[in-house]
Design an enzyme around this catalytic site. Structure first.
Site, PDB file in Angstrom:
ATOM      1  N   SER A 112       0.836  -1.193   0.000  1.00 58.82           N
ATOM      2  CA  SER A 112       0.000   0.000   0.000  1.00 58.82           C
ATOM      3  C   SER A 112       0.881   1.257   0.000  1.00 58.82           C
ATOM      4  O   SER A 112       1.660   1.444  -0.924  1.00 58.82           O
ATOM      5  CB  SER A 112      -0.965  -0.038   1.200  1.00 58.82           C
ATOM      6  OG  SER A 112      -1.949   0.968   1.097  1.00 58.82           O
ATOM      7  N   ASP A 197      -9.510  -3.028  -6.377  1.00 57.25           N
ATOM      8  CA  ASP A 197      -8.724  -2.506  -5.263  1.00 57.25           C
ATOM      9  C   ASP A 197      -8.968  -1.002  -5.107  1.00 57.25           C
ATOM     10  O   ASP A 197      -8.874  -0.230  -6.055  1.00 57.25           O
ATOM     11  CB  ASP A 197      -7.233  -2.782  -5.523  1.00 57.25           C
ATOM     12  CG  ASP A 197      -6.336  -2.340  -4.381  1.00 57.25           C
ATOM     13  OD1 ASP A 197      -6.398  -1.157  -3.984  1.00 57.25           O
ATOM     14  OD2 ASP A 197      -5.537  -3.159  -3.906  1.00 57.25           O
ATOM     15  N   HIS A 209      -7.706  -5.101  -1.461  1.00 56.07           N
ATOM     16  CA  HIS A 209      -6.472  -4.368  -1.161  1.00 56.07           C
ATOM     17  C   HIS A 209      -5.698  -4.992  -0.003  1.00 56.07           C
ATOM     18  O   HIS A 209      -4.467  -4.947   0.019  1.00 56.07           O
ATOM     19  CB  HIS A 209      -6.816  -2.914  -0.825  1.00 56.07           C
ATOM     20  CG  HIS A 209      -5.625  -2.055  -0.555  1.00 56.07           C
ATOM     21  ND1 HIS A 209      -4.754  -1.652  -1.548  1.00 56.07           N
ATOM     22  CD2 HIS A 209      -5.131  -1.533   0.592  1.00 56.07           C
ATOM     23  CE1 HIS A 209      -3.793  -0.911  -1.020  1.00 56.07           C
ATOM     24  NE2 HIS A 209      -3.998  -0.830   0.276  1.00 56.07           N
TER      25      HIS A 209
END
Length: 230
Positions: A112, A197, A209
């Site tokens: 991320s 996502d 995600h």
């Protein structure tokens, strides 16, 4: 939409359990391989969930593998400030590691926001909503990196040779054309992003995600092992 997506991510991410911790870097001598890990937004300091990938490589490699973690805020708000701080911290950590261990193979892994900052460190960051653009580390330092694994990267750009997964859309902060990875680095990258996502595909599926390791951890580990020579 952006605010709701990040709020959703914060709530769901808070229930993710991190198992174990990768072994820290030995003080001396330099290990054959060193993995720099960057955690996701809202995770506590350390490697975060991407640490499971680091542990797998450490266990399966025939070489000595040390690791360190990027020390940065990992905040959702203000995201631009947090990611800029993380990029700067990654650049410093990478440069120091390369200089201190000149014969070492270096690997970057990030999840991320962590995927975002490791990319910016070697290809340049900022721009648009992220603020002023910043330069990457020098090519001589960037080229010391033999493998890069990114999962759920908000700077994901569709159609790239190093992409893996089902995404066909741009990320929330898609990388600028002036920030493309070098021809040297591109074959050394796997960037995982799946359709829907919230951050790398600009979708509405926060669970997608948060669950890349369940789908792609072995693929990522095998790639790293291949890149470092087993």
């Amino acid at each position: 939409m952006f605010s709701k997506a990040f709020t959703s991510f914060a709530i769901v991410a808070s229930i993710v359990v991190v198992a174990g911790s990768p072994a820290p870097a030995p003080v001396s001598p330099c290990a054959a391989v060193h993995i720099i890990a960057a955690r996701a937004s809202t995770e506590l300091p350390g490697a975060g969930i991407i640490g499971a990938l680091v542990e797998q490589v450490q266990k399966e490699s025939s070489q000595t593998v040390s690791t360190s973690n990027v020390d940065y805020p990992a905040l959702l708000f203000p995201y631009a400030t947090s990611s800029a701080s993380g990029t700067a911290a990654t650049k410093t950590l990478l440069t120091n590691q390369a200089n201190n261990c000149p014969n070492q193979k270096i690997v970057l892994v990030g999840y991320s926001q962590g995927a975002h900052i490791i990319g910016d460190a070697v290809a340049g960051g900022g721009g648009g909503a992220l603020g002023a653009t910043t330069a990457p580390v020098s090519a001589s330092i960037a080229n010391r990196v033999v493998a890069i694994v990114q999962m759920g990267d908000p700077r994901h750009v569709s159609g790239k040779s190093y992409n893996r997964g089902t995404s066909r859309n741009q990320g929330l902060y898609a990388r600028l054309s002036s920030q493309e990875y070098s021809a040297t680095l591109q074959p050394r990258i796997l960037n995982f992003c799946d359709s829907g996502d919230t951050f790398c595909d600009s979708g509405i599926d926060t669970i997608a995600h948060l669950t890349y390791l369940s789908r792609y951890q072995d693929t990522a580990a095998n790639f790293i092992l291949s890149q470092i020579g087993g």
